[in-house]
Design a protein around this motif. Structure first.
Motif, short mmCIF file in Angstrom:
data_model
loop_
_atom_site.label_atom_id
_atom_site.label_comp_id
_atom_site.label_asym_id
_atom_site.label_seq_id
_atom_site.Cartn_x
_atom_site.Cartn_y
_atom_site.Cartn_z
N PRO A 147 0.80 -1.11 -0.16
CA PRO A 147 -0.05 0.18 -0.06
C PRO A 147 0.79 1.49 0.20
O PRO A 147 0.39 2.24 -0.65
N ALA A 148 1.81 1.30 0.67
CA ALA A 148 2.81 2.54 0.80
C ALA A 148 3.40 2.71 -0.52
O ALA A 148 3.55 3.97 -1.08
N ALA A 149 3.90 1.72 -1.29
CA ALA A 149 4.72 1.91 -2.55
C ALA A 149 3.34 2.37 -3.54
O ALA A 149 3.56 3.32 -4.35
N SER A 150 2.26 1.74 -3.41
CA SER A 150 1.22 2.21 -4.50
C SER A 150 0.68 3.76 -4.20
O SER A 150 0.51 4.48 -4.98
N LYS A 151 0.84 4.05 -2.99
CA LYS A 151 0.64 5.55 -2.66
C LYS A 151 1.64 6.32 -3.13
O LYS A 151 1.35 7.53 -3.68
N GLN A 152 2.88 5.88 -3.20
CA GLN A 152 3.82 6.83 -3.79
C GLN A 152 3.79 7.05 -5.10
O GLN A 152 3.87 8.16 -5.67
N ILE A 153 3.52 5.94 -5.82
CA ILE A 153 3.14 6.16 -7.24
C ILE A 153 1.99 6.88 -7.57
O ILE A 153 2.02 7.98 -8.61
N LYS A 154 0.71 6.79 -6.76
CA LYS A 154 -0.41 7.54 -7.12
C LYS A 154 -0.05 9.11 -6.87
O LYS A 154 -0.55 9.94 -7.36
N ASP A 155 0.76 9.22 -5.59
CA ASP A 155 1.05 10.85 -5.41
C ASP A 155 1.90 11.29 -6.52
O ASP A 155 1.51 12.46 -6.94
#
Length: 313
Positions: free
Chosen positions: A43-51
């Motif tokens: 989830p943290a990795a996905s949020k980094q890309i989404k940001d």
């Protein structure tokens, strides 16, 4: 997409971890494996890309059932992420180099002709000034070297830009054209003649670059323009070790860049035939990335290449 200001990454608070994540996703094409490599949760990795996607207002990756595939925007960001991290990884070496004299590492790409005389001369000059400077030399075709240059694994290269699209984002400094010549073994019967014509060489065996190469095309056209069909008794290869061995063991002829031929002739490995061929390769030159700051050692080698080229050409 809105136009971003030149310092958008400051406003976005772009993190080194996001750059590392882009590269890991490019390598693995899977968010779970990329996150594991960076010791992050998925989830943290996905949020980094989404940001990052929200800041750029583009989709960087297509989410597929079996993984993630970079879009054209993603490929652009990945390429720049690799270059940025390569530059950062060399920062410490540059600081040490400036403090202790020129040390560190330089990576240069080169095609065959300038690898025979120009680059050795430049390297010898640099080594006399900075003996601790480590110089990595990569000899390949121009297209492969340009790819490595764009990925940031080369500081600069000496080669050709063959396609217009290849020049995007690059600086090209032409050094010289590359004439070709015909060569044979030392003692070949044709060397007894004062001057040869194209027709004297039509029916002889040849060792040539394969079809599809620039030199082979221009070699064939040379015979056609003179009113002959190109030689048909041919061995196709670019392996110089095999070429020189075949030349010494047969009466075959070979076409190669004049500067390369002069080098081998100086070693008495082969002889240059007495004919000026109306056949040449495109010019080559120094190629580097625009707005790419070179390390002190790379700047020294680049200056030495320019100086050697001015003296030679």
């Amino acid at each position: 997409m809105d136009t971003l200001n030149p310092n958008w990454f400051l406003r976005a608070r772009l993190k080194t971890r996001q750059l590392l994540l882009l590269i890991a996703l490019d390598d693995h094409r899977n968010i779970h494996r990329a996150a594991d490599e960076l010791h992050m949760t998925q989830p943290a990795a996905s949020k980094q890309i989404k940001d990052l996607e929200e800041m750029l207002d583009v989709r960087l990756f297509d989410r597929l059932p079996r993984g993630m595939e970079p879009t054209i925007y993603g490929e652009t960001m990945i390429r720049h992420a690799r270059m940025a991290l390569t530059s950062l990884s060399l920062a410490h070496d540059d600081i040490v180099a400036l403090k202790a004299g020129l040390t560190g590492q330089v990576e240069v790409g080169v095609i065959m002709t300038p690898a025979m005389a120009l680059l050795p001369r430049a390297i010898a000059d640099v080594k006399a000034q900075a003996p601790l400077l480590r110089i990595g030399v990569h000899m390949e075709h121009s297209s492969l070297l340009i790819d490595r240059l764009r990925r940031g694994t080369l500081d600069f290269m000496i080669g050709r830009i063959l396609e217009r699209d290849d020049s995007l984002g690059l600086i090209y400094e032409e050094l010289t054209e590359e004439p070709a010549c015909a060569v044979a073994r030392v003692g070949h019967p044709l060397l007894e003649q004062d001057k040869l014509a194209i027709g004297d060489m039509v029916n002889l065996p040849w060792i040539l670059p394969p079809h599809g190469s620039i030199l082979r095309h221009r070699f064939d056209m040379m015979f056609r323009k003179a009113g002959y069909e190109p030689p048909s008794n041919v061995v196709d290869t670019t392996a110089l070790l095999l070429v020189t061995a075949l030349l010494q063991q047969t009466d075959s002829l070979h076409v190669m860049p004049l500067e390369v031929a002069r080098y081998y002739a100086s070693l008495n490995v082969l002889a240059i035939l007495p004919i000026e061929l109306p056949c040449r390769m495109d010019a080559f030159g120094i190629i580097r990335q625009k707005e790419h700051l070179l390390a002190p050692g790379a700047e020294l080698l680049l200056a030495s290449v320019r100086s050697a080229a001015a003296a030679m050409y």
